[in-house]
Design an enzyme around this catalytic site. Sequence first.
Site, PDB file in Angstrom:
ATOM      1  N   TYR A  56      -3.232  -0.744  10.145  1.00  0.00           N
ATOM      2  CA  TYR A  56      -3.054  -1.011   8.711  1.00  0.00           C
ATOM      3  C   TYR A  56      -1.651  -0.597   8.255  1.00  0.00           C
ATOM      4  CZ  TYR A  56      -4.117  -0.823   3.677  1.00  0.00           C
ATOM      5  OH  TYR A  56      -4.119  -1.014   2.316  1.00  0.00           O
ATOM      6  N   SER A  74       0.859  -1.190   0.000  1.00  0.00           N
ATOM      7  CA  SER A  74       0.000   0.000   0.000  1.00  0.00           C
ATOM      8  C   SER A  74       0.889   1.231   0.000  1.00  0.00           C
ATOM      9  CB  SER A  74      -0.861   0.010   1.265  1.00  0.00           C
ATOM     10  OG  SER A  74      -1.519   1.253   1.412  1.00  0.00           O
TER      11      SER A  74
HETATM   12  P1  NAI Z   1     -11.489  -5.056  -1.032  1.00  0.00           P
HETATM   13  O1  NAI Z   1     -11.919  -4.828   0.366  1.00  0.00           O
HETATM   14  O2  NAI Z   1     -12.399  -4.734  -2.162  1.00  0.00           O
HETATM   15  O3  NAI Z   1     -11.000  -6.573  -1.235  1.00  0.00           O
HETATM   16  C1  NAI Z   1     -10.293  -7.280  -0.247  1.00  0.00           C
HETATM   17  C2  NAI Z   1     -10.686  -8.742  -0.353  1.00  0.00           C
HETATM   18  O4  NAI Z   1      -9.946  -9.458   0.634  1.00  0.00           O
HETATM   19  C3  NAI Z   1     -12.182  -8.972  -0.071  1.00  0.00           C
HETATM   20  O5  NAI Z   1     -12.757  -9.763  -1.100  1.00  0.00           O
HETATM   21  C4  NAI Z   1     -12.176  -9.691   1.271  1.00  0.00           C
HETATM   22  O6  NAI Z   1     -13.240 -10.612   1.427  1.00  0.00           O
HETATM   23  C5  NAI Z   1     -10.835 -10.393   1.223  1.00  0.00           C
HETATM   24  N1  NAI Z   1     -10.363 -10.774   2.548  1.00  0.00           N
HETATM   25  C6  NAI Z   1     -10.435 -10.070   3.696  1.00  0.00           C
HETATM   26  N2  NAI Z   1      -9.962 -10.797   4.716  1.00  0.00           N
HETATM   27  C7  NAI Z   1      -9.561 -11.992   4.202  1.00  0.00           C
HETATM   28  C8  NAI Z   1      -9.007 -13.157   4.759  1.00  0.00           C
HETATM   29  N3  NAI Z   1      -8.790 -13.269   6.077  1.00  0.00           N
HETATM   30  N4  NAI Z   1      -8.732 -14.188   3.924  1.00  0.00           N
HETATM   31  C9  NAI Z   1      -8.995 -14.101   2.599  1.00  0.00           C
HETATM   32  N5  NAI Z   1      -9.542 -13.028   2.018  1.00  0.00           N
HETATM   33  C10 NAI Z   1      -9.822 -11.978   2.821  1.00  0.00           C
HETATM   34  O7  NAI Z   1     -10.150  -4.191  -1.166  1.00  0.00           O
HETATM   35  P2  NAI Z   1      -9.113  -3.995  -2.350  1.00  0.00           P
HETATM   36  O8  NAI Z   1      -8.942  -2.566  -2.556  1.00  0.00           O
HETATM   37  O9  NAI Z   1      -9.420  -4.857  -3.503  1.00  0.00           O
HETATM   38  O10 NAI Z   1      -7.800  -4.525  -1.600  1.00  0.00           O
HETATM   39  C11 NAI Z   1      -6.878  -5.434  -2.174  1.00  0.00           C
HETATM   40  C12 NAI Z   1      -5.514  -5.193  -1.552  1.00  0.00           C
HETATM   41  O11 NAI Z   1      -5.050  -3.895  -1.929  1.00  0.00           O
HETATM   42  C13 NAI Z   1      -5.489  -5.213  -0.024  1.00  0.00           C
HETATM   43  O12 NAI Z   1      -4.318  -5.865   0.413  1.00  0.00           O
HETATM   44  C14 NAI Z   1      -5.438  -3.748   0.342  1.00  0.00           C
HETATM   45  O13 NAI Z   1      -4.842  -3.528   1.592  1.00  0.00           O
HETATM   46  C15 NAI Z   1      -4.589  -3.203  -0.790  1.00  0.00           C
HETATM   47  N6  NAI Z   1      -4.724  -1.768  -0.997  1.00  0.00           N
HETATM   48  C16 NAI Z   1      -5.917  -1.213  -1.361  1.00  0.00           C
HETATM   49  C17 NAI Z   1      -5.994   0.142  -1.609  1.00  0.00           C
HETATM   50  C18 NAI Z   1      -7.237   0.815  -2.075  1.00  0.00           C
HETATM   51  O14 NAI Z   1      -7.216   2.049  -2.188  1.00  0.00           O
HETATM   52  N7  NAI Z   1      -8.315   0.123  -2.375  1.00  0.00           N
HETATM   53  C19 NAI Z   1      -4.827   1.016  -1.431  1.00  0.00           C
HETATM   54  C20 NAI Z   1      -3.628   0.324  -1.051  1.00  0.00           C
HETATM   55  C21 NAI Z   1      -3.592  -1.026  -0.838  1.00  0.00           C
END
Ligand code: NAI
Length: 245
Positions: free
Chosen positions: A138, A126
Amino acid sequence: MTKRLVGKVVVVTGAAGGQGAAEAEALTREGAQVIATDVSEAPGCRRLDVSSERAWAELAAEIRESYGRVHGLVNNAGITWRARIDDVHPADMARVHAVNVTGPLLGIQHLTPLMGPGASIVNVGSSAALTAHYPVAYTSSKWALRGLSRTAAMELGPRGIRVNTVHPGFIDTMMTASAAPAFREANLRETPLGRTGTVDDITPLVVFLLSDDASFITGAEIPVDGGLTSHGGAKSISDALRADA
Ligand code: NAI
Protein backbone atom coordinates in the site's frame (compact mmCIF):
# COMPACT_ATOMS: atom_id res chain seq x y z
CA MET A 1 -25.16 30.10 -2.15
CA THR A 2 -23.99 29.61 -5.75
CA LYS A 3 -23.32 26.02 -6.71
CA ARG A 4 -19.72 25.72 -7.81
CA LEU A 5 -19.85 22.79 -10.22
CA VAL A 6 -22.89 23.45 -12.36
CA GLY A 7 -22.40 22.17 -15.90
CA LYS A 8 -19.42 19.98 -15.02
CA VAL A 9 -19.36 16.23 -15.69
CA VAL A 10 -17.27 14.47 -13.04
CA VAL A 11 -16.25 10.80 -12.74
CA VAL A 12 -15.61 9.40 -9.25
CA THR A 13 -14.05 5.95 -8.82
CA GLY A 14 -14.62 3.72 -5.80
CA ALA A 15 -17.91 5.52 -5.12
CA ALA A 16 -19.92 2.60 -3.68
CA GLY A 17 -19.07 3.61 -0.12
CA GLY A 18 -16.64 5.46 2.11
CA GLN A 19 -15.00 8.61 0.83
CA GLY A 20 -16.00 8.02 -2.81
CA ALA A 21 -19.73 7.89 -2.01
CA ALA A 22 -19.43 11.05 0.09
CA GLU A 23 -17.48 12.79 -2.67
CA ALA A 24 -20.11 11.83 -5.26
CA GLU A 25 -22.86 13.22 -3.01
CA ALA A 26 -21.00 16.45 -2.27
CA LEU A 27 -20.18 17.03 -5.94
CA THR A 28 -23.81 16.42 -6.89
CA ARG A 29 -24.92 18.95 -4.25
CA GLU A 30 -22.62 21.49 -5.93
CA GLY A 31 -24.42 20.95 -9.23
CA ALA A 32 -22.05 18.52 -10.97
CA GLN A 33 -23.31 15.73 -13.20
CA VAL A 34 -21.56 12.90 -11.34
CA ILE A 35 -20.76 9.51 -12.84
CA ALA A 36 -20.23 7.41 -9.72
CA THR A 37 -18.36 4.17 -10.44
CA ASP A 38 -17.14 1.17 -8.46
CA VAL A 39 -15.99 -2.41 -8.96
CA SER A 40 -18.76 -3.44 -6.53
CA GLU A 41 -22.47 -3.28 -7.24
CA ALA A 42 -24.12 -0.34 -5.50
CA PRO A 43 -27.25 1.70 -6.15
CA GLY A 44 -26.45 4.65 -8.40
CA CYS A 45 -23.00 3.31 -9.24
CA ARG A 46 -21.88 2.25 -12.69
CA ARG A 47 -19.58 -0.81 -12.67
CA LEU A 48 -15.94 0.07 -13.33
CA ASP A 49 -12.86 -1.88 -12.28
CA VAL A 50 -10.19 0.83 -12.39
CA SER A 51 -7.49 -1.71 -13.22
CA SER A 52 -9.24 -2.73 -16.46
CA GLU A 53 -8.16 -0.87 -19.55
CA ARG A 54 -11.19 -2.12 -21.47
CA ALA A 55 -13.58 -0.88 -18.77
CA TRP A 56 -12.07 2.63 -18.96
CA ALA A 57 -12.28 2.60 -22.77
CA GLU A 58 -15.98 1.66 -22.56
CA LEU A 59 -16.68 4.39 -19.99
CA ALA A 60 -14.88 7.00 -22.10
CA ALA A 61 -16.91 5.98 -25.17
CA GLU A 62 -20.16 6.27 -23.19
CA ILE A 63 -19.25 9.70 -21.88
CA ARG A 64 -18.28 10.88 -25.35
CA GLU A 65 -21.67 9.71 -26.62
CA SER A 66 -23.77 11.10 -23.75
CA TYR A 67 -21.97 14.30 -22.76
CA GLY A 68 -19.20 14.92 -25.28
CA ARG A 69 -16.88 16.22 -22.53
CA VAL A 70 -15.69 15.44 -19.02
CA HIS A 71 -14.54 18.15 -16.62
CA GLY A 72 -13.41 16.24 -13.57
CA LEU A 73 -12.01 12.91 -12.39
CA VAL A 74 -11.60 11.79 -8.79
CA ASN A 75 -9.25 8.81 -8.67
CA ASN A 76 -10.48 7.68 -5.28
CA ALA A 77 -10.68 3.86 -5.58
CA GLY A 78 -8.00 2.15 -3.56
CA ILE A 79 -7.25 -1.07 -1.71
CA THR A 80 -4.92 -1.89 1.12
CA TRP A 81 -2.99 -5.04 1.99
CA ARG A 82 -1.48 -5.13 5.43
CA ALA A 83 1.46 -7.49 4.87
CA ARG A 84 4.88 -6.33 6.07
CA ILE A 85 8.19 -6.49 4.20
CA ASP A 86 8.90 -10.07 5.38
CA ASP A 87 5.52 -11.45 4.30
CA VAL A 88 4.43 -9.57 1.23
CA HIS A 89 4.13 -11.58 -1.99
CA PRO A 90 4.94 -10.17 -5.41
CA ALA A 91 1.39 -11.00 -6.50
CA ASP A 92 -0.02 -8.82 -3.72
CA MET A 93 2.33 -5.99 -4.65
CA ALA A 94 1.11 -6.25 -8.24
CA ARG A 95 -2.57 -6.41 -7.24
CA VAL A 96 -2.36 -3.35 -4.98
CA HIS A 97 -0.34 -1.35 -7.51
CA ALA A 98 -2.79 -2.33 -10.30
CA VAL A 99 -5.66 -0.65 -8.44
CA ASN A 100 -3.85 2.21 -6.67
CA VAL A 101 -1.43 3.31 -9.42
CA THR A 102 -2.34 1.78 -12.78
CA GLY A 103 -6.03 2.56 -12.09
CA PRO A 104 -5.47 6.34 -11.84
CA LEU A 105 -3.07 6.20 -14.81
CA LEU A 106 -5.72 4.49 -16.97
CA GLY A 107 -8.35 7.00 -15.84
CA ILE A 108 -6.08 9.86 -16.85
CA GLN A 109 -5.18 8.24 -20.18
CA HIS A 110 -8.77 7.50 -21.16
CA LEU A 111 -10.54 10.62 -19.88
CA THR A 112 -8.10 13.44 -20.62
CA PRO A 113 -8.84 13.25 -24.38
CA LEU A 114 -12.35 14.36 -23.36
CA MET A 115 -11.05 17.18 -21.15
CA GLY A 116 -10.36 20.76 -22.06
CA PRO A 117 -8.90 23.79 -20.28
CA GLY A 118 -10.31 24.13 -16.76
CA ALA A 119 -10.63 20.38 -16.19
CA SER A 120 -9.42 19.04 -12.87
CA ILE A 121 -8.18 15.67 -11.64
CA VAL A 122 -7.95 14.78 -7.96
CA ASN A 123 -5.94 11.75 -6.94
CA VAL A 124 -6.52 10.29 -3.49
CA GLY A 125 -3.18 9.42 -1.95
CA SER A 126 -2.66 8.73 1.74
CA SER A 127 -0.67 9.88 4.75
CA ALA A 128 1.22 6.64 3.97
CA ALA A 129 2.53 8.41 0.85
CA LEU A 130 4.28 11.01 3.00
CA THR A 131 6.04 8.78 5.52
CA ALA A 132 7.17 5.21 6.03
CA HIS A 133 4.24 2.92 6.85
CA TYR A 134 4.26 -0.81 7.61
CA PRO A 135 1.86 -2.13 4.87
CA VAL A 136 4.54 -2.05 2.21
CA ALA A 137 2.44 -2.78 -0.89
CA TYR A 138 0.00 0.00 0.00
CA THR A 139 2.69 2.47 1.04
CA SER A 140 4.79 1.97 -2.08
CA SER A 141 1.69 2.23 -4.30
CA LYS A 142 0.67 5.55 -2.77
CA TRP A 143 4.22 6.93 -3.14
CA ALA A 144 4.07 5.87 -6.79
CA LEU A 145 0.76 7.70 -7.14
CA ARG A 146 2.51 10.91 -6.00
CA GLY A 147 4.98 10.51 -8.85
CA LEU A 148 2.18 9.88 -11.31
CA SER A 149 0.27 12.93 -10.04
CA ARG A 150 3.19 15.30 -10.33
CA THR A 151 4.12 14.01 -13.77
CA ALA A 152 0.52 14.34 -14.91
CA ALA A 153 0.36 17.91 -13.54
CA MET A 154 3.48 18.79 -15.52
CA GLU A 155 2.37 17.08 -18.71
CA LEU A 156 -1.27 18.19 -18.70
CA GLY A 157 -0.73 21.75 -17.45
CA PRO A 158 -0.14 23.16 -20.93
CA ARG A 159 -3.60 21.82 -21.88
CA GLY A 160 -5.16 23.64 -18.92
CA ILE A 161 -5.84 20.42 -17.00
CA ARG A 162 -4.99 20.54 -13.30
CA VAL A 163 -3.91 17.51 -11.24
CA ASN A 164 -3.75 17.58 -7.45
CA THR A 165 -3.41 15.01 -4.68
CA VAL A 166 -5.27 14.77 -1.39
CA HIS A 167 -3.61 12.73 1.38
CA PRO A 168 -6.16 11.52 3.95
CA GLY A 169 -5.01 10.44 7.38
CA PHE A 170 -7.06 7.95 9.40
CA ILE A 171 -10.62 8.28 8.08
CA ASP A 172 -13.49 6.20 9.45
CA THR A 173 -14.57 4.00 6.50
CA MET A 174 -14.72 0.27 5.70
CA MET A 175 -11.00 0.37 4.99
CA THR A 176 -10.07 1.40 8.52
CA ALA A 177 -12.87 -0.66 10.09
CA SER A 178 -10.87 -3.73 9.05
CA ALA A 179 -7.73 -2.56 10.90
CA ALA A 180 -6.77 -3.79 14.37
CA PRO A 181 -7.90 -1.57 17.31
CA ALA A 182 -4.22 -0.90 18.08
CA PHE A 183 -3.89 0.74 14.67
CA ARG A 184 -6.60 3.24 15.50
CA GLU A 185 -5.20 3.94 18.98
CA ALA A 186 -1.65 4.47 17.68
CA ASN A 187 -2.97 6.83 15.00
CA LEU A 188 -4.85 8.83 17.61
CA ARG A 189 -1.71 9.12 19.74
CA GLU A 190 0.22 10.52 16.78
CA THR A 191 -2.49 12.92 15.58
CA PRO A 192 -2.19 16.45 17.02
CA LEU A 193 -5.91 17.17 16.55
CA GLY A 194 -6.59 14.07 18.68
CA ARG A 195 -9.35 12.51 16.64
CA THR A 196 -9.86 10.36 13.58
CA GLY A 197 -11.26 11.92 10.42
CA THR A 198 -14.59 11.46 8.72
CA VAL A 199 -15.52 11.50 5.06
CA ASP A 200 -16.86 15.02 5.63
CA ASP A 201 -13.33 16.19 6.42
CA ILE A 202 -12.24 15.17 2.90
CA THR A 203 -15.12 16.17 0.63
CA PRO A 204 -14.87 20.00 0.92
CA LEU A 205 -11.29 19.89 -0.35
CA VAL A 206 -12.20 17.61 -3.26
CA VAL A 207 -15.06 19.94 -4.23
CA PHE A 208 -12.74 22.95 -4.01
CA LEU A 209 -10.01 21.35 -6.14
CA LEU A 210 -12.56 20.42 -8.82
CA SER A 211 -14.01 23.92 -8.87
CA ASP A 212 -12.77 26.99 -10.70
CA ASP A 213 -11.89 28.49 -7.28
CA ALA A 214 -8.73 26.34 -7.53
CA SER A 215 -7.92 27.49 -11.07
CA PHE A 216 -4.20 28.19 -10.39
CA ILE A 217 -3.55 25.16 -8.18
CA THR A 218 -1.93 22.15 -9.79
CA GLY A 219 0.72 19.63 -8.78
CA ALA A 220 -0.19 20.28 -5.14
CA GLU A 221 -0.37 17.66 -2.40
CA ILE A 222 -2.58 18.41 0.58
CA PRO A 223 -2.65 16.27 3.72
CA VAL A 224 -6.04 16.06 5.45
CA ASP A 225 -4.79 14.16 8.47
CA GLY A 226 -5.24 16.18 11.66
CA GLY A 227 -1.50 16.93 11.61
CA LEU A 228 -0.42 13.24 11.62
CA THR A 229 2.33 13.65 9.03
CA SER A 230 3.40 17.16 10.01
CA HIS A 231 5.61 16.37 12.99
CA GLY A 232 7.85 13.59 11.72
CA GLY A 233 7.56 11.54 14.92
CA ALA A 234 8.22 14.48 17.26
CA LYS A 235 4.79 14.20 18.88
CA SER A 236 5.71 11.10 20.90
CA ILE A 237 8.86 12.90 22.13
CA SER A 238 6.83 15.97 23.08
CA ASP A 239 4.17 13.85 24.79
CA ALA A 240 6.78 11.79 26.69
CA LEU A 241 8.52 14.92 28.00
CA ARG A 242 5.23 16.53 29.00
CA ALA A 243 4.26 13.36 30.90
CA ASP A 244 7.67 13.44 32.67
CA ALA A 245 7.50 17.10 33.65
P1 NAI B 1 -13.30 2.01 1.24
O1 NAI B 1 -12.68 0.67 1.30
O2 NAI B 1 -14.48 2.33 2.08
O3 NAI B 1 -13.68 2.39 -0.27
C1 NAI B 1 -12.88 2.03 -1.37
C2 NAI B 1 -13.80 1.79 -2.56
O4 NAI B 1 -12.98 1.45 -3.67
C3 NAI B 1 -14.77 0.62 -2.32
O5 NAI B 1 -16.10 1.01 -2.63
C4 NAI B 1 -14.25 -0.46 -3.26
O6 NAI B 1 -15.26 -1.30 -3.78
C5 NAI B 1 -13.62 0.39 -4.35
N1 NAI B 1 -12.65 -0.36 -5.14
C6 NAI B 1 -11.74 -1.26 -4.72
N2 NAI B 1 -11.09 -1.79 -5.76
C7 NAI B 1 -11.59 -1.20 -6.88
C8 NAI B 1 -11.34 -1.35 -8.26
N3 NAI B 1 -10.45 -2.24 -8.72
N4 NAI B 1 -12.05 -0.59 -9.12
C9 NAI B 1 -12.99 0.28 -8.67
N5 NAI B 1 -13.29 0.44 -7.37
C10 NAI B 1 -12.59 -0.30 -6.49
O7 NAI B 1 -12.10 3.00 1.60
P2 NAI B 1 -12.01 4.58 1.68
O8 NAI B 1 -11.44 4.93 2.98
O9 NAI B 1 -13.25 5.24 1.24
O10 NAI B 1 -10.85 4.80 0.59
C11 NAI B 1 -10.91 5.78 -0.43
C12 NAI B 1 -9.49 6.17 -0.81
O11 NAI B 1 -8.88 6.83 0.30
C13 NAI B 1 -8.58 5.00 -1.16
O12 NAI B 1 -7.76 5.37 -2.25
C14 NAI B 1 -7.74 4.83 0.09
O13 NAI B 1 -6.49 4.25 -0.18
C15 NAI B 1 -7.60 6.27 0.54
N6 NAI B 1 -7.25 6.42 1.94
C16 NAI B 1 -8.08 5.98 2.93
C17 NAI B 1 -7.74 6.20 4.25
C18 NAI B 1 -8.62 5.81 5.39
O14 NAI B 1 -8.18 5.98 6.54
N7 NAI B 1 -9.83 5.33 5.19
C19 NAI B 1 -6.47 6.85 4.62
C20 NAI B 1 -5.69 7.27 3.50
C21 NAI B 1 -6.07 7.05 2.20
